[in-house]
Design a protein around this motif. Structure first.
Motif, PDB file in Angstrom:
ATOM      1  N   GLU A  60       0.865  -1.173   0.000  1.00  0.00           N
ATOM      2  CA  GLU A  60       0.000   0.000   0.000  1.00  0.00           C
ATOM      3  C   GLU A  60       0.904   1.227   0.000  1.00  0.00           C
ATOM      4  N   ASP A  61       0.473   2.285  -0.681  1.00  0.00           N
ATOM      5  CA  ASP A  61       1.351   3.434  -0.896  1.00  0.00           C
ATOM      6  C   ASP A  61       1.949   4.003   0.383  1.00  0.00           C
ATOM      7  N   SER A  62       1.169   4.074   1.447  1.00  0.00           N
ATOM      8  CA  SER A  62       1.649   4.740   2.662  1.00  0.00           C
ATOM      9  C   SER A  62       2.741   3.968   3.397  1.00  0.00           C
ATOM     10  N   VAL A  63       2.940   2.703   3.034  1.00  0.00           N
ATOM     11  CA  VAL A  63       3.943   1.900   3.739  1.00  0.00           C
ATOM     12  C   VAL A  63       5.143   1.557   2.874  1.00  0.00           C
ATOM     13  N   LYS A  64       5.112   1.942   1.616  1.00  0.00           N
ATOM     14  CA  LYS A  64       6.221   1.625   0.713  1.00  0.00           C
ATOM     15  C   LYS A  64       7.523   2.207   1.253  1.00  0.00           C
ATOM     16  N   GLY A  65       8.567   1.398   1.213  1.00  0.00           N
ATOM     17  CA  GLY A  65       9.866   1.832   1.703  1.00  0.00           C
ATOM     18  C   GLY A  65      10.050   1.650   3.198  1.00  0.00           C
ATOM     19  N   ARG A  66       8.976   1.333   3.915  1.00  0.00           N
ATOM     20  CA  ARG A  66       9.080   1.151   5.369  1.00  0.00           C
ATOM     21  C   ARG A  66       8.698  -0.263   5.810  1.00  0.00           C
ATOM     22  N   PHE A  67       7.818  -0.902   5.070  1.00  0.00           N
ATOM     23  CA  PHE A  67       7.360  -2.257   5.384  1.00  0.00           C
ATOM     24  C   PHE A  67       8.012  -3.237   4.417  1.00  0.00           C
ATOM     25  N   THR A  68       8.416  -4.393   4.938  1.00  0.00           N
ATOM     26  CA  THR A  68       8.958  -5.451   4.102  1.00  0.00           C
ATOM     27  C   THR A  68       8.317  -6.774   4.490  1.00  0.00           C
ATOM     28  N   ILE A  69       7.628  -7.382   3.522  1.00  0.00           N
ATOM     29  CA  ILE A  69       6.977  -8.668   3.765  1.00  0.00           C
ATOM     30  C   ILE A  69       7.865  -9.774   3.231  1.00  0.00           C
ATOM     31  N   SER A  70       7.926 -10.881   3.947  1.00  0.00           N
ATOM     32  CA  SER A  70       8.726 -12.007   3.492  1.00  0.00           C
ATOM     33  C   SER A  70       8.175 -13.299   4.087  1.00  0.00           C
ATOM     34  N   LYS A  71       8.511 -14.400   3.453  1.00  0.00           N
ATOM     35  CA  LYS A  71       8.102 -15.703   3.978  1.00  0.00           C
ATOM     36  C   LYS A  71       9.265 -16.314   4.765  1.00  0.00           C
ATOM     37  N   GLY A  72       8.937 -17.100   5.752  1.00  0.00           N
ATOM     38  CA  GLY A  72       9.950 -17.708   6.598  1.00  0.00           C
ATOM     39  C   GLY A  72      10.061 -16.945   7.904  1.00  0.00           C
ATOM     40  N   PRO A  73      11.061 -17.247   8.739  1.00  0.00           N
ATOM     41  CA  PRO A  73      12.254 -18.011   8.418  1.00  0.00           C
ATOM     42  C   PRO A  73      12.073 -19.529   8.428  1.00  0.00           C
ATOM     43  N   VAL A  74      10.946 -20.010   8.969  1.00  0.00           N
ATOM     44  CA  VAL A  74      10.704 -21.445   8.915  1.00  0.00           C
ATOM     45  C   VAL A  74       9.444 -21.691   8.105  1.00  0.00           C
ATOM     46  N   LYS A  75       9.231 -22.896   7.735  1.00  0.00           N
ATOM     47  CA  LYS A  75       8.087 -23.245   6.900  1.00  0.00           C
ATOM     48  C   LYS A  75       6.786 -22.837   7.576  1.00  0.00           C
ATOM     49  N   ASN A  76       5.873 -22.354   6.751  1.00  0.00           N
ATOM     50  CA  ASN A  76       4.553 -21.955   7.228  1.00  0.00           C
ATOM     51  C   ASN A  76       4.583 -20.762   8.169  1.00  0.00           C
ATOM     52  N   THR A  77       5.571 -19.898   7.973  1.00  0.00           N
ATOM     53  CA  THR A  77       5.603 -18.637   8.699  1.00  0.00           C
ATOM     54  C   THR A  77       5.830 -17.488   7.726  1.00  0.00           C
ATOM     55  N   MET A  78       5.501 -16.302   8.166  1.00  0.00           N
ATOM     56  CA  MET A  78       5.645 -15.105   7.358  1.00  0.00           C
ATOM     57  C   MET A  78       5.966 -13.958   8.298  1.00  0.00           C
ATOM     58  N   THR A  79       6.737 -12.999   7.821  1.00  0.00           N
ATOM     59  CA  THR A  79       7.087 -11.873   8.667  1.00  0.00           C
ATOM     60  C   THR A  79       6.760 -10.554   7.983  1.00  0.00           C
ATOM     61  N   LEU A  80       6.627  -9.529   8.786  1.00  0.00           N
ATOM     62  CA  LEU A  80       6.485  -8.162   8.303  1.00  0.00           C
ATOM     63  C   LEU A  80       7.452  -7.306   9.102  1.00  0.00           C
ATOM     64  N   GLN A  81       8.480  -6.837   8.444  1.00  0.00           N
ATOM     65  CA  GLN A  81       9.438  -5.923   9.066  1.00  0.00           C
ATOM     66  C   GLN A  81       8.906  -4.509   8.869  1.00  0.00           C
ATOM     67  N   ILE A  82       8.745  -3.793   9.970  1.00  0.00           N
ATOM     68  CA  ILE A  82       8.226  -2.433   9.902  1.00  0.00           C
ATOM     69  C   ILE A  82       9.292  -1.494  10.451  1.00  0.00           C
ATOM     70  N   ASP A  83       9.755  -0.590   9.631  1.00  0.00           N
ATOM     71  CA  ASP A  83      10.756   0.389  10.040  1.00  0.00           C
ATOM     72  C   ASP A  83      10.165   1.792   9.968  1.00  0.00           C
ATOM     73  N   ASN A  84      10.821   2.713  10.667  1.00  0.00           N
ATOM     74  CA  ASN A  84      10.381   4.106  10.665  1.00  0.00           C
ATOM     75  C   ASN A  84       8.874   4.197  10.949  1.00  0.00           C
ATOM     76  N   LEU A  85       8.475   3.591  12.034  1.00  0.00           N
ATOM     77  CA  LEU A  85       7.052   3.562  12.388  1.00  0.00           C
ATOM     78  C   LEU A  85       6.501   4.970  12.571  1.00  0.00           C
ATOM     79  N   LYS A  86       5.262   5.136  12.138  1.00  0.00           N
ATOM     80  CA  LYS A  86       4.554   6.408  12.258  1.00  0.00           C
ATOM     81  C   LYS A  86       3.296   6.200  13.091  1.00  0.00           C
ATOM     82  N   PRO A  87       2.796   7.238  13.745  1.00  0.00           N
ATOM     83  CA  PRO A  87       1.573   7.091  14.545  1.00  0.00           C
ATOM     84  C   PRO A  87       0.410   6.504  13.753  1.00  0.00           C
ATOM     85  N   GLU A  88       0.330   6.810  12.474  1.00  0.00           N
ATOM     86  CA  GLU A  88      -0.763   6.291  11.652  1.00  0.00           C
ATOM     87  C   GLU A  88      -0.635   4.799  11.356  1.00  0.00           C
TER      88      GLU A  88
END
Length: 114
Positions: A60-88
């Motif tokens: 979504e436009d408001s999170v581009k460059g700050r959120f990173t979605i990826s699968k893993g690190p183990v099977k059947n898991t997924m992560t969301l790395q969120i950097d430079n968090l904003k109040p919104e």
């Protein structure tokens, strides 16, 4: 019944980072397009990041460059790395398929303090 379990939320200062995790009791995370959804206080749930079975990601436009979605690190898991968090970014975060949702998990609360 298939279950999704989200974790990793918390209260952080603006500008901080969080790493959210999603665990699936079956193999939806690897077979289907899946994503992270956010429900801000008083608002409807919205998709913020998606990943296809082939690893193609969209944001979504408001999170581009700050959120990173990826699968893993183990099977059947997924992560969301969120950097430079904003109040919104405050809200409850859920994982699920991109469409044709399976039952929603409890979500994980993210609170960003300005």
């Amino acid at each position: 019944q298939e279950r999704l379990v989200e974790s990793g939320g918390g209260s952080v200062q603006a500008g901080g980072s969080l790493r959210l995790s999603c665990a699936d009791s079956e193999d939806t995370l690897y077979k289907y397009c899946v994503g992270w959804f956010r429900q801000a206080p008083g608002k409807e749930r919205e998709g913020v990041a998606f990943i296809t079975p082939f690893g193609y990601t969209t944001y979504e436009d408001s999170v581009k460059g700050r959120f990173t979605i990826s699968k893993g690190p183990v099977k059947n898991t997924m992560t969301l790395q969120i950097d430079n968090l904003k109040p919104e970014d405050t809200g409850v975060y859920y994982c699920n398929r991109c469409e044709d949702y399976i039952p929603w998990g409890q979500g994980t609360q993210v609170t960003v303090i300005s």
